[in-house]
Each structure stands twice: as structure tokens, then as C-alpha cells.
Design an enzyme around this catalytic site. Structure first.
Site, PDB file in Angstrom:
ATOM      1  N   SER A  99      -2.391   0.602  -4.393  1.00 15.53           N
ATOM      2  CA  SER A  99      -2.884   1.778  -3.665  1.00 15.53           C
ATOM      3  C   SER A  99      -4.215   2.259  -4.228  1.00 15.53           C
ATOM      4  O   SER A  99      -4.461   2.154  -5.427  1.00 15.53           O
ATOM      5  CB  SER A  99      -1.848   2.902  -3.786  1.00 15.53           C
ATOM      6  OG  SER A  99      -2.389   4.135  -3.372  1.00 15.53           O
ATOM      7  N   ALA A 100      -5.042   2.826  -3.353  1.00 17.76           N
ATOM      8  CA  ALA A 100      -6.304   3.419  -3.796  1.00 17.76           C
ATOM      9  C   ALA A 100      -6.102   4.811  -4.381  1.00 17.76           C
ATOM     10  O   ALA A 100      -7.006   5.382  -4.976  1.00 17.76           O
ATOM     11  CB  ALA A 100      -7.259   3.505  -2.605  1.00 17.76           C
ATOM     12  N   THR A 117       1.573  10.044   3.924  1.00 13.53           N
ATOM     13  CA  THR A 117       0.651  11.013   3.329  1.00 13.53           C
ATOM     14  C   THR A 117      -0.707  10.973   4.017  1.00 13.53           C
ATOM     15  O   THR A 117      -1.532  11.853   3.793  1.00 13.53           O
ATOM     16  CB  THR A 117       0.483  10.748   1.820  1.00 13.53           C
ATOM     17  OG1 THR A 117       0.479   9.338   1.626  1.00 13.53           O
ATOM     18  CG2 THR A 117       1.598  11.384   1.025  1.00 13.53           C
ATOM     19  N   LYS A 141      -5.095   8.004  -6.586  1.00 16.64           N
ATOM     20  CA  LYS A 141      -4.882   8.383  -7.987  1.00 16.64           C
ATOM     21  C   LYS A 141      -3.597   9.186  -8.137  1.00 16.64           C
ATOM     22  O   LYS A 141      -3.200   9.519  -9.247  1.00 16.64           O
ATOM     23  CB  LYS A 141      -6.088   9.176  -8.497  1.00 16.64           C
ATOM     24  CG  LYS A 141      -7.335   8.321  -8.575  1.00 16.64           C
ATOM     25  CD  LYS A 141      -8.476   9.022  -9.262  1.00 16.64           C
ATOM     26  CE  LYS A 141      -9.590   8.010  -9.527  1.00 16.64           C
ATOM     27  NZ  LYS A 141     -10.773   8.597 -10.110  1.00 16.64           N
ATOM     28  N   LYS A 143     -10.966  -0.685  -2.043  1.00 19.38           N
ATOM     29  CA  LYS A 143     -10.780  -1.518  -0.848  1.00 19.38           C
ATOM     30  C   LYS A 143     -11.969  -1.252   0.085  1.00 19.38           C
ATOM     31  O   LYS A 143     -12.408  -0.116   0.153  1.00 19.38           O
ATOM     32  CB  LYS A 143      -9.481  -1.118  -0.122  1.00 19.38           C
ATOM     33  CG  LYS A 143      -8.207  -1.280  -0.946  1.00 19.38           C
ATOM     34  CD  LYS A 143      -7.021  -0.627  -0.232  1.00 19.38           C
ATOM     35  CE  LYS A 143      -5.796  -0.581  -1.120  1.00 19.38           C
ATOM     36  NZ  LYS A 143      -4.671   0.156  -0.529  1.00 19.38           N
ATOM     37  N   GLU A 168      -0.142  -3.214   4.720  1.00 21.24           N
ATOM     38  CA  GLU A 168      -1.263  -2.277   4.767  1.00 21.24           C
ATOM     39  C   GLU A 168      -1.353  -1.555   6.111  1.00 21.24           C
ATOM     40  O   GLU A 168      -1.059  -2.143   7.147  1.00 21.24           O
ATOM     41  CB  GLU A 168      -2.580  -3.057   4.595  1.00 21.24           C
ATOM     42  CG  GLU A 168      -3.200  -2.953   3.236  1.00 21.24           C
ATOM     43  CD  GLU A 168      -3.730  -1.574   2.867  1.00 21.24           C
ATOM     44  OE1 GLU A 168      -3.832  -0.708   3.739  1.00 21.24           O
ATOM     45  OE2 GLU A 168      -4.035  -1.365   1.687  1.00 21.24           O
ATOM     46  N   ASP A 169      -1.795  -0.299   6.069  1.00 25.24           N
ATOM     47  CA  ASP A 169      -2.010   0.443   7.321  1.00 25.24           C
ATOM     48  C   ASP A 169      -3.497   0.623   7.612  1.00 25.24           C
ATOM     49  O   ASP A 169      -3.847   1.204   8.627  1.00 25.24           O
ATOM     50  CB  ASP A 169      -1.357   1.831   7.255  1.00 25.24           C
ATOM     51  CG  ASP A 169      -2.093   2.760   6.313  1.00 25.24           C
ATOM     52  OD1 ASP A 169      -2.445   2.315   5.198  1.00 25.24           O
ATOM     53  OD2 ASP A 169      -2.338   3.920   6.687  1.00 25.24           O
ATOM     54  N   ASP A 228       0.874  -1.160   0.000  1.00 34.16           N
ATOM     55  CA  ASP A 228       0.000   0.000   0.000  1.00 34.16           C
ATOM     56  C   ASP A 228       0.925   1.228   0.000  1.00 34.16           C
ATOM     57  O   ASP A 228       2.128   1.098   0.273  1.00 34.16           O
ATOM     58  CB  ASP A 228      -0.850  -0.066   1.287  1.00 34.16           C
ATOM     59  CG  ASP A 228      -1.680   1.165   1.493  1.00 34.16           C
ATOM     60  OD1 ASP A 228      -2.382   1.567   0.553  1.00 34.16           O
ATOM     61  OD2 ASP A 228      -1.632   1.735   2.599  1.00 34.16           O
ATOM     62  N   LEU A 229       0.406   2.379  -0.307  1.00 29.35           N
ATOM     63  CA  LEU A 229       1.269   3.578  -0.365  1.00 29.35           C
ATOM     64  C   LEU A 229       1.102   4.455   0.884  1.00 29.35           C
ATOM     65  O   LEU A 229       1.999   4.538   1.727  1.00 29.35           O
ATOM     66  CB  LEU A 229       0.942   4.385  -1.630  1.00 29.35           C
ATOM     67  CG  LEU A 229       1.742   5.667  -1.792  1.00 29.35           C
ATOM     68  CD1 LEU A 229       3.217   5.386  -2.043  1.00 29.35           C
ATOM     69  CD2 LEU A 229       1.179   6.496  -2.953  1.00 29.35           C
ATOM     70  N   ASP A 230      -0.067   5.078   0.978  1.00 26.00           N
ATOM     71  CA  ASP A 230      -0.290   6.036   2.065  1.00 26.00           C
ATOM     72  C   ASP A 230      -0.293   5.332   3.411  1.00 26.00           C
ATOM     73  O   ASP A 230      -1.095   4.430   3.641  1.00 26.00           O
ATOM     74  CB  ASP A 230      -1.636   6.747   1.888  1.00 26.00           C
ATOM     75  CG  ASP A 230      -1.652   7.627   0.653  1.00 26.00           C
ATOM     76  OD1 ASP A 230      -0.573   8.059   0.231  1.00 26.00           O
ATOM     77  OD2 ASP A 230      -2.743   7.877   0.124  1.00 26.00           O
ATOM     78  N   LYS A 250      -8.910   5.711   5.727  1.00 26.40           N
ATOM     79  CA  LYS A 250      -7.638   5.186   5.222  1.00 26.40           C
ATOM     80  C   LYS A 250      -7.881   4.057   4.224  1.00 26.40           C
ATOM     81  O   LYS A 250      -8.660   3.139   4.505  1.00 26.40           O
ATOM     82  CB  LYS A 250      -6.755   4.701   6.373  1.00 26.40           C
ATOM     83  CG  LYS A 250      -6.220   5.850   7.207  1.00 26.40           C
ATOM     84  CD  LYS A 250      -5.253   5.364   8.270  1.00 26.40           C
ATOM     85  CE  LYS A 250      -4.690   6.543   9.036  1.00 26.40           C
ATOM     86  NZ  LYS A 250      -3.815   6.102  10.143  1.00 26.40           N
TER      87      LYS A 250
END
Ligand code: B16
Ligand code: MG
Length: 220
Positions: A121-122, A24, A124, A152, A176-177, A16-18, A52
Site C-alpha cells: 500500500s502507498a 477508505t 502511511k 506507484k 489493485e483498485d 493493496d489496501l485502500d 487512488k
């Protein structure tokens, strides 16, 4: 023993990213809080957990619901656009120092062991963030909010990521967070590693505070 202990077991590693690679999540929180305040609603950190991993549109729907207001489609789009512009003004300041502790070392370890690496990641804005932090070249595949039709906790984003790196779902691990993301990984039949607090991520197979802890464990 030491070397064996440090060998990684899975074939595909999906991030996942954020909140996992970069923090972020705090920028999303500030930007959504401002939008909520326009309706007299104060977003709390507790409610923010439910945003999130959730797409921009779904996040705004939740905030308006919590604020007890409904708006026209035009207003809805204007709010979503304005939140994103505000969010991007924070992202514009990002650089490699914003990568969370241990992440780059772990990504390099995966590459040196020939593992496949994907982003799931969700957001964009995922490619922009990976470019700004200088780590986009470490990924074999990127699946983000522009590639999925279902957000998600639907597993779509991770299933596409596994397909893109050519690894079976059960041979993938997801970092994942978010509660929604952990649920998505489990539904996809993948191992789910929570990054953050075990109180929030109780569905995860294991939870670590950060990637320095993940590296110490060494056997994922
Ligand atoms: P954007 P992730 C998610 O990213 C965030 O956690 C979530 O808070 C955000 O609303 C969503 O991306 C959409 O982001 O507005 O940039 O498209 O955690 O799935 O990497
Ligand atoms: Mg996240």
C-alpha cells in the site's frame, strides 16, 4: 473437479489496501475535496481516480495543480497534515465491519492453502487500518508508504513485498483498485487483478467487482 477448480495457483498474494481491503478511498476523497475547496476547486470523482494509489504528497501536488495555485513549502506541509488529521478522524471510527465483502474469507482461504500474503500500500496509515479492522495477523509481510521511496506506478512497493514473502515476482498476483497500482504490478512482472470497474482498470489481466466474485472464480 469442484475441489480442483477451487485450488489457487499462484504462490504470493499481494493486496493493496485502500479500495481493495477497505473502502477508505471514500474518506480520502472527502478529506481532499475539503482541501480543494479552500482554493475554490471542486474535486470530482473522475479526477479522484488519479489520486487512488498515489502518495499523500503527490496527491496534494496534483490537487494544487488542478486548482491552479502554488503554495509555500510551509503551507504545503500544513495542508498535507490537516488532510491527514481529517482522514484519521474517519479512520478512528473503523472496525471489522469495514472490511469489504469476501476479503476476510479469501484471506483465510489463502492461509489454509499455505499461500504467502503481503500488503502493498502507498498509505502511511496502513498498519493502523489493519489493526483497527482486526486482520493484521493474516499478513506475512506489510509494505506501506513508510517503506518506499518511489510511489506507484513505480513497482517498488510490490517488488519489496515479493522479496519479503520470498516469492518470485512472476509467481505473485496483485489486487489493485487504482490505475497507478495496476501499472505498478504489470511493470513488476506480476499478474494484476483489478478490483472495481473494467472501464477504469483496462490494463489489468482480469477485473472483479469484489472478492465474493474472486472466490467464485476460484482459480487465481
Ligand atoms: P496516506 P493504497 C493509497 O493507498 C490511497 O489509495 C491514496 O489515495 C492515498 O493518497 C495514499 O494511500 C496515501 O495514503 O495519506 O494514508 O499515507 O490504495 O495504496 O492502499
Ligand atoms: Mg488502492
Amino acid at each position: 473437479m469442484g475441489e480442483e477448480k477451487n485450488k489457487l495457483k499462484m504462490k504470493g498474494y499481494i493486496f493493496d489496501l485502500d479500495g481493495v481491503i477497505v473502502d477508505t478511498a471514500k474518506f480520502h476523497f472527502v478529506a481532499w475535496k475539503k482541501i480543494g475547496e479552500e482554493f475554490g476547486f471542486s474535486l470530482t470523482h473522475e479526477l479522484n481516480e488519479q489520486l487512488k494509489g498515489v502518495s499523500r504528497v503527490d496527491s496534494l501536488q496534483k490537487i494544487l495543480h488542478w486548482a491552479g495555485v502554488s503554495v509555500s513549502d510551509e503551507k504545503f506541509n500544513e495542508l498535507a497534515t490537516r488532510k491527514n488529521e481529517d482522514y484519521l478522524s474517519y479512520v478512528a471510527q473503523m472496525n471489522e465491519n469495514d472490511i469489504l465483502p469476501g476479503v476476510k474469507t479469501f484471506l483465510q482461504k489463502l492461509r489454509s492453502e499455505g499461500k504467502k500474503i503481503a500488503l502493498g500500500s502507498a498509505s502511511k496509515n496502513a498498519r493502523l487500518i489493519l489493526e483497527k479492522t482486526g486482520i493484521i495477523s493474516l499478513f506475512d509481510a506489510i509494505v506501506d508508504g513508510n517503506d518506499v521511496t518511489k510511489a506507484k506506478p513505480d513497482p517498488e512497493v510490490f517488488i519489496i513485498a515479493a522479496q519479503k514473502i520470498g516469492v518470485k515476482n512472476e509467481e505473485c498476483v496483485v489486487f489493485e483498485d487504482s490505475e497507478a497500482g495496476v501499472q505498478a504490478a504489470k511493470t513488476a512482472g506480476m499478474k494484476a487483478i483489478g478490483i472495481g470497474s473494467a472501464d477504469v482498470l483496462h490494463q489489468a489481466d482480469e477485473v472483479f467487482a469484489d472478492f465474493e466474485q474472486v472466490i467464485q472464480k476460484g482459480t487465481l
